[in-house]
Design a protein around this motif. Structure first.
Motif, PDB file in Angstrom:
ATOM      1  N   GLY A  27      60.733  36.642 -22.433  1.00 53.97           N
ATOM      2  CA  GLY A  27      59.995  37.509 -23.468  1.00 53.97           C
ATOM      3  C   GLY A  27      61.434  37.596 -24.453  1.00 53.97           C
ATOM      4  N   CYS A  28      60.578  37.785 -25.645  1.00 53.77           N
ATOM      5  CA  CYS A  28      61.539  37.562 -27.047  1.00 53.77           C
ATOM      6  C   CYS A  28      61.365  38.840 -27.873  1.00 53.77           C
ATOM      7  N   TYR A  29      61.612  40.276 -27.380  1.00 50.27           N
ATOM      8  CA  TYR A  29      61.341  41.620 -28.777  1.00 50.27           C
ATOM      9  C   TYR A  29      61.320  41.502 -29.882  1.00 50.27           C
ATOM     10  N   VAL A  30      60.818  41.734 -30.997  1.00 49.72           N
ATOM     11  CA  VAL A  30      61.322  42.012 -31.952  1.00 49.72           C
ATOM     12  C   VAL A  30      60.823  42.925 -33.232  1.00 49.72           C
ATOM     13  N   PRO A  31      61.736  43.663 -33.662  1.00 57.34           N
ATOM     14  CA  PRO A  31      61.463  44.594 -33.709  1.00 57.34           C
ATOM     15  C   PRO A  31      60.949  45.229 -35.359  1.00 57.34           C
ATOM     16  N   GLY A  32      59.513  45.325 -36.028  1.00 59.80           N
ATOM     17  CA  GLY A  32      59.013  45.332 -37.188  1.00 59.80           C
ATOM     18  C   GLY A  32      58.506  47.142 -37.314  1.00 59.80           C
ATOM     19  N   GLY A  33      58.054  46.938 -38.147  1.00 60.50           N
ATOM     20  CA  GLY A  33      57.551  48.699 -38.511  1.00 60.50           C
ATOM     21  C   GLY A  33      58.031  48.403 -40.239  1.00 60.50           C
ATOM     22  N   ARG A  34      59.215  49.678 -40.185  1.00 62.45           N
ATOM     23  CA  ARG A  34      60.075  49.398 -41.332  1.00 62.45           C
ATOM     24  C   ARG A  34      60.287  48.694 -42.355  1.00 62.45           C
ATOM     25  N   ALA A  35      61.041  47.061 -40.996  1.00 61.67           N
ATOM     26  CA  ALA A  35      61.237  46.139 -41.759  1.00 61.67           C
ATOM     27  C   ALA A  35      61.258  45.213 -40.106  1.00 61.67           C
ATOM     28  N   PHE A  36      60.869  43.648 -41.290  1.00 65.59           N
ATOM     29  CA  PHE A  36      61.576  42.790 -40.414  1.00 65.59           C
ATOM     30  C   PHE A  36      62.549  41.841 -40.447  1.00 65.59           C
ATOM     31  N   TYR A  37      62.540  41.332 -38.645  1.00 71.51           N
ATOM     32  CA  TYR A  37      63.624  40.680 -38.564  1.00 71.51           C
ATOM     33  C   TYR A  37      63.800  39.539 -38.155  1.00 71.51           C
ATOM     34  N   PRO A  38      63.739  38.341 -38.983  1.00 71.30           N
ATOM     35  CA  PRO A  38      63.573  37.192 -38.344  1.00 71.30           C
ATOM     36  C   PRO A  38      65.072  36.561 -37.821  1.00 71.30           C
ATOM     37  N   SER A  39      66.306  36.800 -38.058  1.00 73.65           N
ATOM     38  CA  SER A  39      67.603  36.940 -37.792  1.00 73.65           C
ATOM     39  C   SER A  39      67.136  36.905 -36.199  1.00 73.65           C
ATOM     40  N   THR A  40      66.082  38.155 -35.557  1.00 74.39           N
ATOM     41  CA  THR A  40      66.585  38.208 -34.109  1.00 74.39           C
ATOM     42  C   THR A  40      65.958  37.578 -33.831  1.00 74.39           C
ATOM     43  N   VAL A  41      64.706  37.192 -34.457  1.00 74.55           N
ATOM     44  CA  VAL A  41      63.667  35.494 -33.615  1.00 74.55           C
ATOM     45  C   VAL A  41      65.116  34.941 -33.455  1.00 74.55           C
ATOM     46  N   LEU A  42      65.807  34.470 -34.443  1.00 74.87           N
ATOM     47  CA  LEU A  42      66.586  33.575 -34.090  1.00 74.87           C
ATOM     48  C   LEU A  42      67.745  33.786 -33.132  1.00 74.87           C
ATOM     49  N   MET A  43      68.344  34.969 -32.931  1.00 76.51           N
ATOM     50  CA  MET A  43      69.303  35.462 -32.162  1.00 76.51           C
ATOM     51  C   MET A  43      68.682  35.420 -30.368  1.00 76.51           C
ATOM     52  N   THR A  44      67.790  36.113 -30.740  1.00 75.68           N
ATOM     53  CA  THR A  44      67.476  35.963 -29.073  1.00 75.68           C
ATOM     54  C   THR A  44      66.485  34.343 -29.008  1.00 75.68           C
ATOM     55  N   THR A  45      65.481  33.804 -30.003  1.00 80.98           N
ATOM     56  CA  THR A  45      64.707  32.939 -29.105  1.00 80.98           C
ATOM     57  C   THR A  45      66.118  31.448 -28.624  1.00 80.98           C
ATOM     58  N   ILE A  46      67.551  31.345 -29.664  1.00 77.62           N
ATOM     59  CA  ILE A  46      67.937  30.053 -29.768  1.00 77.62           C
ATOM     60  C   ILE A  46      69.164  30.591 -28.293  1.00 77.62           C
ATOM     61  N   PRO A  47      69.591  31.428 -28.125  1.00 79.08           N
ATOM     62  CA  PRO A  47      69.886  30.908 -26.806  1.00 79.08           C
ATOM     63  C   PRO A  47      69.466  30.485 -25.306  1.00 79.08           C
ATOM     64  N   ALA A  48      68.244  31.071 -25.431  1.00 80.97           N
ATOM     65  CA  ALA A  48      66.880  30.834 -24.583  1.00 80.97           C
ATOM     66  C   ALA A  48      66.621  29.368 -24.873  1.00 80.97           C
ATOM     67  N   LYS A  49      66.402  28.659 -26.019  1.00 81.54           N
ATOM     68  CA  LYS A  49      66.343  27.324 -25.819  1.00 81.54           C
ATOM     69  C   LYS A  49      67.725  26.340 -25.339  1.00 81.54           C
ATOM     70  N   VAL A  50      68.854  26.875 -25.839  1.00 84.00           N
ATOM     71  CA  VAL A  50      70.285  26.097 -25.243  1.00 84.00           C
ATOM     72  C   VAL A  50      70.495  26.127 -24.000  1.00 84.00           C
ATOM     73  N   ALA A  51      69.563  27.440 -23.301  1.00 94.09           N
ATOM     74  CA  ALA A  51      69.983  27.254 -22.184  1.00 94.09           C
ATOM     75  C   ALA A  51      68.709  26.283 -20.738  1.00 94.09           C
ATOM     76  N   GLY A  52      67.424  26.195 -21.593  1.00 93.19           N
ATOM     77  CA  GLY A  52      66.823  25.634 -21.140  1.00 93.19           C
ATOM     78  C   GLY A  52      65.275  26.067 -20.588  1.00 93.19           C
ATOM     79  N   CYS A  53      65.807  27.198 -21.319  1.00 90.08           N
ATOM     80  CA  CYS A  53      64.285  28.339 -20.878  1.00 90.08           C
ATOM     81  C   CYS A  53      63.510  27.687 -21.394  1.00 90.08           C
TER      82      CYS A  53
END
Lengths: 425, 425
Positions: B125-151
């Motif tokens: 589960g990747c938590y990506v903050p929002g509210g005041r602003a949104f962070y697409p970069s955090t989507v990349l940073m949390t999901t890509i290592p999991a993808k590469v690991a083979g989750c």
């Protein structure tokens, strides 16, 4: 103890086995938080108070002295000292092999130098349980990976004996590995001391090692203040046995696991209904002869003998995610290839769990209660961290400037964009 | 903002800087525990209730649909989509290099086969903050290592916009990486959903990603039920600048860090008193022009400009253990060799922190508040575990039987000794 075909298990039965005796932190949370608060505020004074209250002894100085260690050597059978020495060598061997795999990284992409450097955590606190029994083996298992990782300060805390002394074998194991200090304090108060520091005991960076539900809850609470290994629950084994397995060995390993703790869980999955019956009979024969009969009988509550084909046994093991997994089948390596979750695996009929507990070289501090789904056991990496780095020059910054500026502005971080833009002016 | 020589800092000043704005979990613990309990007991109903309460929107179905993702692509500037694609490639590059270093292990000692096999964690589960602003970069940073690991399963939760939709750039980033599902839910309720599962949202094995103090406290509480990366606090930078550093660059990087959060902390250590004065003046010039002036002014509270020789600057940095460390000196690599604790290091004048936030390839989810003393940032190993194994035959069991039997009996575990002894009969 449930004895049944895997595919005939009701949902309730399966859930009872899978969830086993999961610790309930919430009930004892207030008690644990109060002790931790006291230790944080009052330091050694609180340690003395709780040691008197829970261990029933008054201790003036928690730090074990040179004299106490010498005394320990004189009070312990030489055979035990020798066994500790030999176990130490084997545990060193395996953890050094782990360490040899870990290397810095230095690569280049789009003109950017990228990499990571490995650093040891500096200060380590090892909790070694005591009370009903003492576990010098846990001294070896917690301190050796930290030593191999290169940690500078390694401290042991372990409850005092009823005479207010350190357990001799524990002290000897700590001395043989060569730790910075050993403290005669256990329970929640020891975890608090390592997390916050007191006049006597230094604050550490990471606390590792198993403990009872109070110690484990304390580790959960101080997590964030310090790192921890994981939250350990009662010990468990799952055994996959096909028709080639020796029923006596399976029964013996069941007993060895069950004697740990009235809350332990021992699951046998077997491909043979005949074997299941045989194993069950042997287990009850052995229980009659067992030194720790009372504990073993209680551990039957969350134990089971389950029957299915090999694929069903493997699937069930992956659902259960055992701390220890024994594979007593014709081709244990083939089964291992299909294992997704386990702490440590014991292959073939001459690899009972106790070899890993003491002397094969692998670590015995392992994830329980399904945490093997997400965590390794204790290993050198528990005590290492990797610092990433990057170096750009003007040219390579130009290469990625557009990406940075576009995304920074999309996220409303204009200062981020500006820090790049102005460098390229 | 403290401006002073390092060796003239009072103990109080030093402690204020080192401890910075450390999160206080205890105050909000009861609130967070209540929300988590509700989510555990009532599932989606509780998610709806708290989303209405905190985000001010009514959401019927939290799962983002294909149509919503298509709509997102139509509503976002193509330049942003392209930047996400390119950033993804660079982040993949570095995390694949991390992955290439990780290998199974198979060795032999005293006739015992020992080793470990690497397995990916299954559900992330990747938590990506929002509210005041949104962070697409955090989507990349949390999901890509999991993808590469083979989750196998990777889920994103992120707060809805005021219109009850998913943030378009967040959805696009999730779609580009290719995740299992994205859910429009944020805050404590999202952490509860990932930890316990609801009718809509699956229970995961590990929750990663930054969040505010409520999200972080929720992660602390559910830890044990699931694994987590670490507890992230306000962002921070420490800059080591010698007399060769460009004061304007240093000031710009100070601003880029301070604009994150009123609780952010920016520490500049420099070898030159003249530089310190120059940097200070440039910072205040830049603040006047900054878009996020109010936030930056508040962030001065835990910030400082400190003067000392290079060794003192390095020593202070190691005491501080920064999330981000910039080294703007003549020989930045030499300084890096002396760095003991940091999340990610930025070497030389063309490597401002924002390059690592978005596009150099290293991860931007990093330990804060001194946790760099004990933890790496997010990396492929966050999503991997290693299962140890051992295989003995009768001969090699004989080799270590004495050690096992002696230590088991010393610890009172007679069944352990028996499991070995009877195998050798």
């Amino acid at each position: 103890m449930i004895i049944k075909k895997i595919k005939e298990l009701t949902k309730e039965e399966e859930e009872k086995i899978i969830n086993r005796n999961k610790a309930n932190f919430e009930e004892i949370l207030p008690t644990v938080m109060e002790i931790l608060k006291d230790v944080k505020e009052k330091g050694d004074e609180a340690l003395k108070y709780y040691t008197k209250k829970f261990d029933g002894v008054e201790i003036e100085d928690f730090k074990v002295t040179e004299e106490e260690i010498e005394e320990a050597y004189n009070s312990v059978d030489y055979k035990i000292i020798e066994a500790i020495e030999k176990a130490k060598e084997n545990i060193y061997f395996f953890h050094k092999k782990q360490m040899e795999q870990i290397k810095d990284l230095n690569v280049k992409n789009n003109g950017i130098i990228l990499g990571q450097v490995v650093r040891a955590i500096e200060k380590v606190g090892c909790y070694v349980p005591g009370g009903r029994a003492f576990y010098p083996s846990t001294v070896l298992m917690t301190t050796i990976p930290a030593k191999v990782a290169g940690c500078r300060e390694i401290y042991i805390t372990s409850p005092p004996t009823k005479e207010g002394k350190g357990n001799p074998a524990t002290l000897i194991a700590g001395d043989i590995v060569g730790v910075s200090a050993i403290y005669k304090v256990g329970g929640v108060q020891a975890i608090g001391a390592l997390a916050y520091g007191t006049e006597t005991i230094p604050k550490v960076d990471i606390i590792v090692g198993p403990g009872n539900i109070y110690v484990t809850t304390a580790k959960k609470i101080v997590y964030g203040e310090v790192a921890i290994d994981f939250l350990a629950g009662p010990s468990e084994v799952l055994i996959i046995a096909d028709e080639t397995a020796d029923s006596e060995f399976v029964a013996l390993d069941f007993i060895a696991q069950a004697e740990h703790d009235p809350n332990a869980s021992c699951i046998i999955t077997t491909t043979s209904e005949k074997k299941a019956e045989e194993i069950k009979n042997k287990i009850f024969d052995e229980i009659e002869k067992a030194e720790r009969k009372e504990i073993i009988l209680k551990a039957l509550e969350y134990s089971a003998i389950l029957i299915g084909d090999l694929e069903e046994c493997i699937e069930f093991s992956n659902k259960y995610a055992p701390e220890h997994l024994e594979i007593l089948t014709k081709n244990p390596e083939e089964v291992l290839n299909k294992i997704k979750h386990a702490g440590s695996v014991f292959l073939g009929e001459y690899s009972p769990v106790p070899v890993g507990d003491y002397a094969s070289g692998t670590n015995h501090v392992l994830p329980t209660s399904q945490f093997a789904r997400m965590s390794s056991g204790l290993n050198v990496e528990t005590f290492l961290k990797k610092i990433t780095f990057q170096k750009l020059d003007k040219e390579s910054l130009k290469n990625i400037a557009d990406i940075v500026i576009t995304l920074a502005e999309a996220e409303g971080l204009f200062g981020h964009a500006e820090a790049v833009r102005r460098r390229l002016k």
